[in-house]
Motif scaffolding. Sequence first.
Motif, PDB file in Angstrom:
ATOM      1  N   GLY A  54       5.066   8.321  -2.652  1.00 37.39           N
ATOM      2  CA  GLY A  54       4.049   7.309  -2.350  1.00 37.39           C
ATOM      3  C   GLY A  54       4.450   6.359  -1.248  1.00 37.39           C
ATOM      4  O   GLY A  54       3.598   5.765  -0.584  1.00 37.39           O
ATOM      5  N   ASN A  55       5.760   6.183  -1.030  1.00 34.10           N
ATOM      6  CA  ASN A  55       6.281   5.534   0.176  1.00 34.10           C
ATOM      7  C   ASN A  55       5.815   4.124   0.474  1.00 34.10           C
ATOM      8  O   ASN A  55       5.780   3.719   1.633  1.00 34.10           O
TER       9      ASN A  55
ATOM     10  N   LEU B 177       9.831  12.358  -0.052  1.00 42.06           N
ATOM     11  CA  LEU B 177       8.814  11.785   0.831  1.00 42.06           C
ATOM     12  C   LEU B 177       7.412  12.212   0.400  1.00 42.06           C
ATOM     13  O   LEU B 177       6.453  11.452   0.451  1.00 42.06           O
ATOM     14  N   MET B 178       7.322  13.468  -0.056  1.00 41.89           N
ATOM     15  CA  MET B 178       6.009  14.018  -0.377  1.00 41.89           C
ATOM     16  C   MET B 178       5.434  13.495  -1.688  1.00 41.89           C
ATOM     17  O   MET B 178       4.218  13.531  -1.882  1.00 41.89           O
TER      18      MET B 178
ATOM     19  N   VAL C 154       2.667  15.297  -9.446  1.00 47.88           N
ATOM     20  CA  VAL C 154       1.902  14.092  -9.108  1.00 47.88           C
ATOM     21  C   VAL C 154       0.569  14.033  -9.853  1.00 47.88           C
ATOM     22  O   VAL C 154       0.261  13.021 -10.503  1.00 47.88           O
TER      23      VAL C 154
ATOM     24  N   PHE D 176       1.617   9.315  -7.261  1.00 51.86           N
ATOM     25  CA  PHE D 176       2.730   9.171  -6.319  1.00 51.86           C
ATOM     26  C   PHE D 176       3.584   8.021  -6.824  1.00 51.86           C
ATOM     27  O   PHE D 176       3.140   6.880  -6.828  1.00 51.86           O
TER      28      PHE D 176
ATOM     29  N   VAL E 102      -2.443  14.935   3.234  1.00 52.46           N
ATOM     30  CA  VAL E 102      -1.908  14.419   1.980  1.00 52.46           C
ATOM     31  C   VAL E 102      -2.737  13.231   1.500  1.00 52.46           C
ATOM     32  O   VAL E 102      -2.918  13.031   0.296  1.00 52.46           O
TER      33      VAL E 102
ATOM     34  N   LEU F 130      -5.585  14.707  -0.347  1.00 56.36           N
ATOM     35  CA  LEU F 130      -5.121  15.224  -1.636  1.00 56.36           C
ATOM     36  C   LEU F 130      -4.928  14.082  -2.633  1.00 56.36           C
ATOM     37  O   LEU F 130      -5.326  14.178  -3.802  1.00 56.36           O
TER      38      LEU F 130
ATOM     39  N   THR G  33       0.816  -1.202   0.000  1.00 57.45           N
ATOM     40  CA  THR G  33       0.000   0.000   0.000  1.00 57.45           C
ATOM     41  C   THR G  33       0.859   1.265   0.000  1.00 57.45           C
ATOM     42  O   THR G  33       1.858   1.325   0.698  1.00 57.45           O
ATOM     43  N   ALA G  34       0.452   2.264  -0.788  1.00 58.70           N
ATOM     44  CA  ALA G  34       1.142   3.552  -0.753  1.00 58.70           C
ATOM     45  C   ALA G  34       0.933   4.190   0.617  1.00 58.70           C
ATOM     46  O   ALA G  34      -0.121   4.033   1.219  1.00 58.70           O
ATOM     47  N   VAL G  35       1.954   4.889   1.096  1.00 61.20           N
ATOM     48  CA  VAL G  35       1.894   5.454   2.440  1.00 61.20           C
ATOM     49  C   VAL G  35       2.102   6.962   2.378  1.00 61.20           C
ATOM     50  O   VAL G  35       3.015   7.440   1.711  1.00 61.20           O
ATOM     51  N   GLN G  36       1.227   7.699   3.053  1.00 62.91           N
ATOM     52  CA  GLN G  36       1.422   9.133   3.213  1.00 62.91           C
ATOM     53  C   GLN G  36       1.368   9.437   4.690  1.00 62.91           C
ATOM     54  O   GLN G  36       0.659   8.774   5.432  1.00 62.91           O
TER      55      GLN G  36
ATOM     56  N   ASN H   5      -7.016  13.346  -6.230  1.00 62.55           N
ATOM     57  CA  ASN H   5      -6.366  13.343  -7.538  1.00 62.55           C
ATOM     58  C   ASN H   5      -6.495  12.032  -8.286  1.00 62.55           C
ATOM     59  O   ASN H   5      -6.078  11.940  -9.429  1.00 62.55           O
TER      60      ASN H   5
ATOM     61  N   LEU I 262       4.033  17.758  -5.375  1.00 60.96           N
ATOM     62  CA  LEU I 262       2.770  17.205  -4.896  1.00 60.96           C
ATOM     63  C   LEU I 262       1.582  17.802  -5.642  1.00 60.96           C
ATOM     64  O   LEU I 262       0.618  17.117  -5.964  1.00 60.96           O
TER      65      LEU I 262
END
Lengths: 259, 277
Positions: free
Chosen positions: B214-215, B210-211, B120, B132, A176, A179, A168-171, A183, B116
């Motif tokens: 997508g991490n 980091l922003m 993105v 991301f 965020v 956001l 899973t993508a992490v924010q 998007n 961002l």
Amino acid sequence: MRAYTRQTVLILSLLAALLAGCGRSSVGLRIAGSTSLQPLAEMLAEGYQAAGGARVSAQGVGSTAGLQALRTGVADLATISRRLTPEEVREGFRAHVIAWDVLAIAVHPSNPVEGLTLAELRRLFSGEIRDWAELGSPAGRVHLISREAGSGSREAFRELVGPIHPLTAVQNSNGVIRLAIRNDPAAVGYLSLGVARAGGVKLVRVDGRLPGEPGYPLVRPLSLVTLGPPSGEARAFLMYALSPAGQRLVADEGLLPVR
Amino acid sequence: MDVRDRLARAALAALAAVASAGVLLIALAVTVEGWPALPHLFGAVWSPEDGKFGVLPLLAGSALVTLGSLTLAVPAGIGLGLFLADVASPRLAGVVRPALQGMAAVPSVVFGFLGLNLIVPWISRVFGGLGFSLLAGCLVLAFMVLPTIAAVSEDALRAVDPALREGAYALGATPGQVAWRLLLPAAKSGLTAAVVLALGRALGETMAVLMVLGNAAAVPRSPLDPARTLTGNIALEMAYAAGRHREALFASGALLLLLNLAVTQAARLAAGGRAAR
């Protein structure tokens, strides 16, 4: 020579001011605990002081660390964003719920999904449901968005819903996450209701209820904790948090008041 | 020697000692804190909730985002340097150079914010998906290191002896031949320094990537997949980490330090080797 004297005086007085700042004489109540509760704790501390209460220092160190601080007497009051374990209750900790935090499930406004069952939500975030078509939306890979390990929201989600797929993508903030969902038509994520209401995303019913409605399953209690019955300054602060003024601050923070 | 001179010398020596001791102390502190978790780092899964602290996905994220951004920024940056040093009229260069310097002064969080809000959504619209992604990280980083590469390579190209250049023109070389066969080879060590600086910055950059990255703690399979860097991982999780998790973050910090030193040193050796030839 005169100049030296003046400099010396200046340095000495600055040092004195520095040392005076180290003193902790003026704080009447020390609160430590949950980082999710930290903004609310600070608001309540400010309001409490403005209403004539003692000076309050609030530190966000995490729920469990807050209880440890209370146990060792470093704090007078702890905040937790989870329930007490049976062992902790046996130890004499008492939780007083001051607000409810609501986790909203949000999707892109163009996503036709209206509601999910808790079971569907579990299968979605565990990675079992990979395509929106399985939930009656136009086909497309599901994009999961989650919070980072250790976040209170993530812990609550794991406890209330289930495991989260590792890819899973992490924010790292509610903002965020909102956001990202705004998007991306294929995204789904969880976030605090107060932030989700800022707009741009669609909130999904869980087990037929919208977030904030009675019976909505994804809520967690935010509590003040005392060791034994509340007394003295801690009791006064708890009373303030539950008073109409305190509960207004709770609502301002985007949380559900208890009264 | 005057007393004041001696004092000044002692003060400067003390400052130098503090600065170099700082690096050693940081390395030492990070290594000591992270030591117990070291054996746990050799794995392919990073999932602190399950007690898994494999740094492979983070290492891959750092390496890929760095390589990707340099692939974009190095040719563009050296080209810009060449443009400023050799092609542009002094007046045009006088406009472009301050703009580049301004770009170098922009804080990384601002780059992240722009990424961002612009990059993105653009990636999401054009290529589909979350936006991301590795690609977003590479683009943001490329913009961030571009001014450094351009400025350092411009200096390197300007430092080439003008006599060489004029000699080449006198022999009938075209401007393209002068740039490609003379200026760039002659400035090689300076250009390598530009790349090394950019490499160091890209590898260590945290906030901006980091922003937009997508991490997800997984090795990305395409440029449109999210990725997580070593630095981003520490920033994400340090606030809550305790016990083994915290040690693992320190250990990954030590790894990052080692990696950065190794890469910089290797690049420097390579530069020195070529310059000697």
